[in-house]
Design a protein around this motif. Structure first.
Motif, PDB file in Angstrom:
ATOM      1  N   GLU A 323       0.839  -1.188   0.000  1.00  0.00           N
ATOM      2  CA  GLU A 323       0.000   0.000   0.000  1.00  0.00           C
ATOM      3  C   GLU A 323       0.878   1.243   0.000  1.00  0.00           C
ATOM      4  O   GLU A 323       1.894   1.310   0.694  1.00  0.00           O
ATOM      5  CB  GLU A 323      -0.914   0.009   1.229  1.00  0.00           C
ATOM      6  CG  GLU A 323      -1.972   1.099   1.176  1.00  0.00           C
ATOM      7  CD  GLU A 323      -2.988   0.999   2.292  1.00  0.00           C
ATOM      8  OE1 GLU A 323      -4.135   1.416   2.079  1.00  0.00           O
ATOM      9  OE2 GLU A 323      -2.628   0.498   3.385  1.00  0.00           O
ATOM     10  N   GLU A 327      -2.395   6.261  -1.069  1.00  0.00           N
ATOM     11  CA  GLU A 327      -3.625   5.484  -0.954  1.00  0.00           C
ATOM     12  C   GLU A 327      -4.194   5.558   0.460  1.00  0.00           C
ATOM     13  O   GLU A 327      -5.412   5.657   0.652  1.00  0.00           O
ATOM     14  CB  GLU A 327      -3.356   4.031  -1.348  1.00  0.00           C
ATOM     15  CG  GLU A 327      -3.022   3.870  -2.821  1.00  0.00           C
ATOM     16  CD  GLU A 327      -2.556   2.471  -3.183  1.00  0.00           C
ATOM     17  OE1 GLU A 327      -2.608   2.125  -4.384  1.00  0.00           O
ATOM     18  OE2 GLU A 327      -2.140   1.722  -2.280  1.00  0.00           O
ATOM     19  N   ARG A 331      -7.914   7.292   1.367  1.00  0.00           N
ATOM     20  CA  ARG A 331      -8.929   6.601   2.168  1.00  0.00           C
ATOM     21  C   ARG A 331      -9.372   7.477   3.340  1.00  0.00           C
ATOM     22  O   ARG A 331     -10.559   7.535   3.686  1.00  0.00           O
ATOM     23  CB  ARG A 331      -8.386   5.275   2.691  1.00  0.00           C
ATOM     24  CG  ARG A 331      -8.171   4.207   1.624  1.00  0.00           C
ATOM     25  CD  ARG A 331      -7.742   2.906   2.291  1.00  0.00           C
ATOM     26  NE  ARG A 331      -7.240   1.930   1.353  1.00  0.00           N
ATOM     27  CZ  ARG A 331      -7.995   1.109   0.635  1.00  0.00           C
ATOM     28  NH1 ARG A 331      -9.311   1.184   0.735  1.00  0.00           N
ATOM     29  NH2 ARG A 331      -7.441   0.235  -0.195  1.00  0.00           N
ATOM     30  N   SER A 335     -13.183   9.038   4.034  1.00  0.00           N
ATOM     31  CA  SER A 335     -13.915   8.740   5.271  1.00  0.00           C
ATOM     32  C   SER A 335     -14.559   9.981   5.891  1.00  0.00           C
ATOM     33  O   SER A 335     -15.446   9.850   6.741  1.00  0.00           O
ATOM     34  CB  SER A 335     -12.978   8.085   6.288  1.00  0.00           C
ATOM     35  OG  SER A 335     -12.044   9.022   6.804  1.00  0.00           O
ATOM     36  N   LEU A 359      -7.149   2.713  -6.526  1.00  0.00           N
ATOM     37  CA  LEU A 359      -8.199   2.252  -5.615  1.00  0.00           C
ATOM     38  C   LEU A 359      -9.567   2.191  -6.290  1.00  0.00           C
ATOM     39  O   LEU A 359     -10.557   1.824  -5.648  1.00  0.00           O
ATOM     40  CB  LEU A 359      -8.278   3.182  -4.395  1.00  0.00           C
ATOM     41  CG  LEU A 359      -7.059   3.203  -3.471  1.00  0.00           C
ATOM     42  CD1 LEU A 359      -7.196   4.305  -2.429  1.00  0.00           C
ATOM     43  CD2 LEU A 359      -6.872   1.849  -2.786  1.00  0.00           C
TER      44      LEU A 359
END
Length: 379
Positions: A323, A327, A331, A335, A359
């Motif tokens: 990862e 990335e 994320r 969120s 992603l």
């Protein structure tokens, strides 16, 4: 011209803080690469104290993003990024460096930009806009150092175009060096090519001073950092464009029209935030745009999570299957419920765009530079 002995002295001085490390491990607790790789700053510093020759053979040397998170928490004022880039300098001397890094350094040396594109194309992005990118002349308000990424990278060219329009709308008397602009040298220094960095620092400082540039504006926080902190012979005042935008808004030289309601989150670039303490100016601009709601990610300001592009890592191939920092950050942005991730750094912009593609989040989150958002909402 800088002498070899002077370069060796600079490299040695940047290793000095290593002696003060007493292995508390706070650096490893905040390092973004510690969460994503085998790199641990505490272990690296211990290895550097015990056996530097063995450490020079390790690929861990290229993991540091120079984000400064470690420096912010160190009780001993140790500077791991400086230690690491100094050790990289010794590795560069052997020629055994990652291929992408070697190519970027060669391109900077031969063509004055890491992409290796022709010097004559540096200002080509401004063609066909109906707006003139003037050549800087003594007495202008600002010398705009556009930078390599906004000049050559297609995604970042959109940022340069947006800024040019904003500057015109504000009535700023601004000019650039156009095709005579050189790389600032940030990537050269972070990758360990200290001699190339010092050469660029001397040439650029002389060029700016001879042009009579009293105020220099940069697009990239990386250029801002080297000009304001690492160019000792530079005479002019240096500002990042977010500082200038904040001033233009405060003085009423630009304003914003009503627009659709939009929820955004802002990512603090390491070289704008932790390196230079510029947190409030971008947020103050966002706060004045009608219809915009700013929601913060859990890690913001001093705790912002690095995109992974600093420290010359834009030119070092990532380990496959792992990862990426970008990335992780995308994320986090998603969120918050935001529809747009705003930033103010060319490297962050590239890495976040790539993260959204990897992603498969196209349509769920858009990445914009602050300049692009400002241009969209101008009155």
């Amino acid at each position: 011209m800088i002498e070899v002995e002077q370069i060796d002295r600079i490299v040695a001085e940047r290793l000095l803080s290593l002696d003060f490390c007493y292995q508390c491990g706070r650096c490893s607790g905040v390092c973004p690469m510690s969460f994503l790789s085998d790199f641990r700053p505490r272990k690296f510093m211990l290895a550097a104290q015990v056996d530097q020759e063995k450490l020079l053979e390790s690929d861990l040397l290229w993991q540091c993003t120079t984000c400064n998170a470690c420096i912010n928490v160190c009780p001993q004022e140790v500077k791991p990024p400086e230690v690491i880039t100094s050790l990289r300098s010794r590795r560069v001397e052997t020629g055994l460096i990652p291929q992408g890094a070697a190519e970027a350094l060669e391109n900077i040396y031969r063509r004055n930009n890491p992409w290796g594109l022709p010097k004559g194309e540096r200002a080509k992005w401004a063609e066909g806009l109906g707006l003139e990118l003037k050549r800087f002349e003594r007495g202008m308000e600002w010398l705009w150092f556009v930078g390599c990424a906004p000049s050559y990278d297609p995604r970042n060219q959109r940022v340069a175009k947006a800024l040019l329009e904003v500057f015109h709308r504000a009535g700023l008397e601004i000019g650039s060096l156009r095709e005579d602009e050189r790389c600032c040298g940030d990537s050269a220094r972070r990758l360990g090519e200290e001699g190339l960095f010092q050469l660029l620092a001397e040439e650029n400082s002389a060029q700016f001073n001879e042009a009579g540039a009293e105020r220099i504006l940069t697009t990239s926080p990386h250029c801002y950092t080297v000009f304001s902190k690492e160019y000792p012979k530079l005479n002019g005042e240096v500002r990042h464009y977010t500082q200038v935008l904040a001033e233009l808004v405060r003085t009423g030289r630009i304003g914003f029209s009503e627009g659709e309601e939009l929820t955004v989150t802002y990512h603090d670039p390491c070289y704008l935030g932790r390196h230079n303490g510029i947190y409030d100016e971008p947020r103050s601009v966002l706060a004045t745009i009608p219809g915009l709601e700013l929601v913060e990610m859990a890690r913001n300001r001093e705790q912002s999570f690095c995109c992974g592009g600093g420290g010359g890592r834009m030119w070092v191939e990532e380990t496959k299957g792992r990862e990426r920092p970008g990335e992780v950050r995308v994320r986090e942005a998603l969120s918050t419920g935001a529809k747009v991730l705003v930033t103010a750094c060319p490297f962050c912009l590239i890495n976040f765009d790539e993260a959204i593609k990897s992603l498969e989040l196209e349509g769920s989150l858009e990445v914009l530079d602050l300049a692009e958002l400002v241009k969209k909402r101008l009155a």
